[in-house]
Scaffold this motif. Structure first.
Motif, PDB file in Angstrom:
ATOM      1  N   LYS A 191     -37.671 -30.954  -2.911  1.00  0.00           N
ATOM      2  CA  LYS A 191     -36.215 -30.840  -2.937  1.00  0.00           C
ATOM      3  C   LYS A 191     -35.760 -29.670  -3.815  1.00  0.00           C
ATOM      4  N   TYR A 192     -36.500 -29.365  -4.878  1.00  0.00           N
ATOM      5  CA  TYR A 192     -36.152 -28.184  -5.664  1.00  0.00           C
ATOM      6  C   TYR A 192     -36.452 -26.907  -4.889  1.00  0.00           C
ATOM      7  N   ALA A 193     -37.504 -26.906  -4.075  1.00  0.00           N
ATOM      8  CA  ALA A 193     -37.769 -25.753  -3.201  1.00  0.00           C
ATOM      9  C   ALA A 193     -36.626 -25.579  -2.210  1.00  0.00           C
ATOM     10  N   LYS A 194     -36.144 -26.681  -1.638  1.00  0.00           N
ATOM     11  CA  LYS A 194     -35.026 -26.608  -0.703  1.00  0.00           C
ATOM     12  C   LYS A 194     -33.754 -26.154  -1.414  1.00  0.00           C
ATOM     13  N   LEU A 195     -33.576 -26.581  -2.667  1.00  0.00           N
ATOM     14  CA  LEU A 195     -32.421 -26.117  -3.434  1.00  0.00           C
ATOM     15  C   LEU A 195     -32.399 -24.592  -3.509  1.00  0.00           C
ATOM     16  N   LEU A 196     -33.555 -23.990  -3.800  1.00  0.00           N
ATOM     17  CA  LEU A 196     -33.621 -22.527  -3.837  1.00  0.00           C
ATOM     18  C   LEU A 196     -33.229 -21.936  -2.490  1.00  0.00           C
ATOM     19  N   GLY A 197     -33.684 -22.561  -1.414  1.00  0.00           N
ATOM     20  CA  GLY A 197     -33.333 -22.075  -0.085  1.00  0.00           C
ATOM     21  C   GLY A 197     -31.865 -22.232   0.255  1.00  0.00           C
ATOM     22  N   ASN A 198     -31.208 -23.204  -0.385  1.00  0.00           N
ATOM     23  CA  ASN A 198     -29.789 -23.459  -0.100  1.00  0.00           C
ATOM     24  C   ASN A 198     -28.833 -22.644  -0.957  1.00  0.00           C
ATOM     25  N   LEU A 199     -29.340 -21.871  -1.915  1.00  0.00           N
ATOM     26  CA  LEU A 199     -28.440 -21.143  -2.811  1.00  0.00           C
ATOM     27  C   LEU A 199     -27.606 -20.113  -2.069  1.00  0.00           C
ATOM     28  N   ASN A 200     -28.103 -19.629  -0.931  1.00  0.00           N
ATOM     29  CA  ASN A 200     -27.354 -18.631  -0.178  1.00  0.00           C
ATOM     30  C   ASN A 200     -26.464 -19.236   0.907  1.00  0.00           C
ATOM     31  N   ASN A 201     -26.371 -20.578   0.934  1.00  0.00           N
ATOM     32  CA  ASN A 201     -25.394 -21.207   1.831  1.00  0.00           C
ATOM     33  C   ASN A 201     -23.981 -20.706   1.550  1.00  0.00           C
ATOM     34  N   ALA A 202     -23.655 -20.596   0.262  1.00  0.00           N
ATOM     35  CA  ALA A 202     -22.305 -20.161  -0.113  1.00  0.00           C
ATOM     36  C   ALA A 202     -22.079 -18.707   0.277  1.00  0.00           C
ATOM     37  N   LEU A 203     -23.104 -17.861   0.103  1.00  0.00           N
ATOM     38  CA  LEU A 203     -22.979 -16.454   0.481  1.00  0.00           C
ATOM     39  C   LEU A 203     -22.715 -16.324   1.974  1.00  0.00           C
ATOM     40  N   GLU A 204     -23.461 -17.054   2.792  1.00  0.00           N
ATOM     41  CA  GLU A 204     -23.241 -17.025   4.241  1.00  0.00           C
ATOM     42  C   GLU A 204     -21.847 -17.551   4.571  1.00  0.00           C
ATOM     43  N   ALA A 205     -21.429 -18.613   3.877  1.00  0.00           N
ATOM     44  CA  ALA A 205     -20.145 -19.238   4.191  1.00  0.00           C
ATOM     45  C   ALA A 205     -18.978 -18.293   3.930  1.00  0.00           C
ATOM     46  N   VAL A 206     -19.016 -17.561   2.826  1.00  0.00           N
ATOM     47  CA  VAL A 206     -17.874 -16.699   2.506  1.00  0.00           C
ATOM     48  C   VAL A 206     -18.048 -15.279   3.023  1.00  0.00           C
ATOM     49  N   GLY A 207     -19.305 -14.825   3.131  1.00  0.00           N
ATOM     50  CA  GLY A 207     -19.537 -13.424   3.452  1.00  0.00           C
ATOM     51  C   GLY A 207     -20.116 -13.138   4.813  1.00  0.00           C
ATOM     52  N   GLY A 208     -20.533 -14.179   5.554  1.00  0.00           N
ATOM     53  CA  GLY A 208     -21.069 -13.962   6.884  1.00  0.00           C
ATOM     54  C   GLY A 208     -22.584 -13.934   6.907  1.00  0.00           C
ATOM     55  N   PRO A 209     -23.174 -13.702   8.076  1.00  0.00           N
ATOM     56  CA  PRO A 209     -24.633 -13.773   8.249  1.00  0.00           C
ATOM     57  C   PRO A 209     -25.382 -12.846   7.298  1.00  0.00           C
ATOM     58  N   ILE A 210     -26.488 -13.343   6.779  1.00  0.00           N
ATOM     59  CA  ILE A 210     -27.330 -12.558   5.875  1.00  0.00           C
ATOM     60  C   ILE A 210     -28.344 -11.816   6.733  1.00  0.00           C
ATOM     61  N   ASP A 211     -27.935 -10.664   7.233  1.00  0.00           N
ATOM     62  CA  ASP A 211     -28.721  -9.965   8.247  1.00  0.00           C
ATOM     63  C   ASP A 211     -29.165  -8.582   7.786  1.00  0.00           C
ATOM     64  N   GLY A 212     -29.273  -8.408   6.479  1.00  0.00           N
ATOM     65  CA  GLY A 212     -29.747  -7.144   5.955  1.00  0.00           C
ATOM     66  C   GLY A 212     -28.724  -6.482   5.056  1.00  0.00           C
ATOM     67  N   GLY A 213     -29.091  -5.296   4.529  1.00  0.00           N
ATOM     68  CA  GLY A 213     -28.175  -4.500   3.729  1.00  0.00           C
ATOM     69  C   GLY A 213     -27.652  -5.213   2.503  1.00  0.00           C
ATOM     70  N   LEU A 214     -26.348  -5.103   2.286  1.00  0.00           N
ATOM     71  CA  LEU A 214     -25.706  -5.663   1.102  1.00  0.00           C
ATOM     72  C   LEU A 214     -25.937  -7.166   0.993  1.00  0.00           C
TER      73      LEU A 214
END
Length: 331
Positions: A191-214
């Motif tokens: 579950k702590y490994a999954k927590l690390l994987g979920n940290l970018n949920n917020a980035l995707e939610a506010v900023g869009g797909p994490i598809d490279g670059g910035l």
């Protein structure tokens, strides 16, 4: 065993639907328009195999269920919704004696690591479930899951460590329902490994797909903060190679006819206009640990604030202006 799925959204609805299809007894617990649709038309479950309608019993709360020995409660809501549900279900009597909190197993099929702590205050028998389950719930009465040949992987074990016959039986039922279900002696590492994987949920939610670059640069920094915090706190987690060995590559995303896959769970919260989001228990967990152990977490703190603002103000997912996104690298 009868499975009572408390929160029949993307994760809970998929788990409940798959268990129902495999012949297990299931009750879905939902609210509002989703509950109304489940009662009226059944659960529409969409997977790469097709979309079908399942006649799964649905209720609105514990007062509509006569609990009995052998029931398994599966909590599958966002962490911010856990406490009132735990309180409501823990006090319910179970046929044969005792309350649910005293005698029934409770599985936390949820992201983050706070739910198990909340549950242990109210339930004696608490199990962690590490959820690798790409699924979507955007309209009442319907959930979809794009994973194949396995719908998902659900590590299960006692949250305090070890396993037992209940975990083994639940794992066997899940394995018969298109899930990988490893029984873990230390499920919180997963579950702590999954927590690390979920940290970018917020980035995707506010900023869009994490598809490279910035966005990729921001994602890498967000994850690096999380790893540094867990190391400082002395908290172990499953590594990438261990996760691959657990069969994660057997959950391959395939197209579902008539559907375009959106974002993850936080993106879906904004898309549904739910009014809240789980960032306090994902990025916020890292912020909390960072403050306790003297590790700076500026990007996780910024994403936590932004995600909460988007949810509170009803902003559409992925609409943070590019200059503001770029400014996060300076946080």
């Amino acid at each position: 065993m009868r499975y009572i799925i408390i929160g029949a959204g993307a994760v809970g609805g998929t788990i409940g639907g798959r268990l129902h299809e495999s012949g297990r007894e299931v009750v879905l617990v939902a609210r509002g328009a989703h509950l109304e649709a489940l009662r009226k038309d059944g659960l529409r479950l969409a997977t790469p195999e097709g979309t079908r309608t399942l006649s799964v019993p649905a209720v609105g709360g514990p007062e509509e269920v006569d609990l009995r020995d052998g029931d398994v409660l599966v909590l599958a809501v966002k962490t911010q919704h856990s406490v009132p549900l735990l309180d409501a279900w823990a006090a319910r009597p179970v046929a044969g004696g005792g309350t649910a909190g005293e005698v029934l197993p409770l599985l936390c099929a949820q992201n983050g690591v706070e739910n198990e702590r909340l549950a242990l205050r109210r339930f004696r028998h608490v199990y962690g479930v590490c959820v690798w389950l790409p699924s979507t719930h955007l309209e009442p009465g319907k959930v979809s899951a794009a994973g194949s040949p396995l719908t998902g992987i659900l590590h299960i074990g006692r949250c305090t460590g070890g396993s037992d016959a209940t975990a083994e039986q639940v794992a066997a039922d899940l394995a018969a329902a298109h899930f990988g279900a490893p029984v873990s002696e230390d499920v919180m590492r997963w579950k702590y490994a999954k927590l690390l994987g979920n940290l970018n949920n917020a980035l995707e939610a506010v900023g869009g797909p994490i598809d490279g670059g910035l966005r990729l640069a921001l994602a890498e920094r967000t994850s690096a903060e999380g790893r540094a915090v867990l190391e400082a706190a002395g908290i172990g987690h499953a590594g990438a190679e261990e996760q691959r060995a657990a069969g994660r590559d057997r959950v391959v995303l395939l197209p579902i006819d008539g559907e375009e896959r959106g974002g993850g769970s936080s993106w879906q919260s904004l898309a549904r206009g739910s009014g809240d989001i789980e960032a306090d228990y994902l990025n916020g967990e890292i912020v909390l640990l960072g403050r306790q152990h003297g590790v700076p977490t500026p990007l996780n703190a910024a994403l936590q604030r932004l995600a909460n603002a988007f949810a509170r103000e009803g902003l559409a997912p992925g609409t943070l202006p590019e200059p503001e996104l770029a400014a996060l690298l300076e946080s």
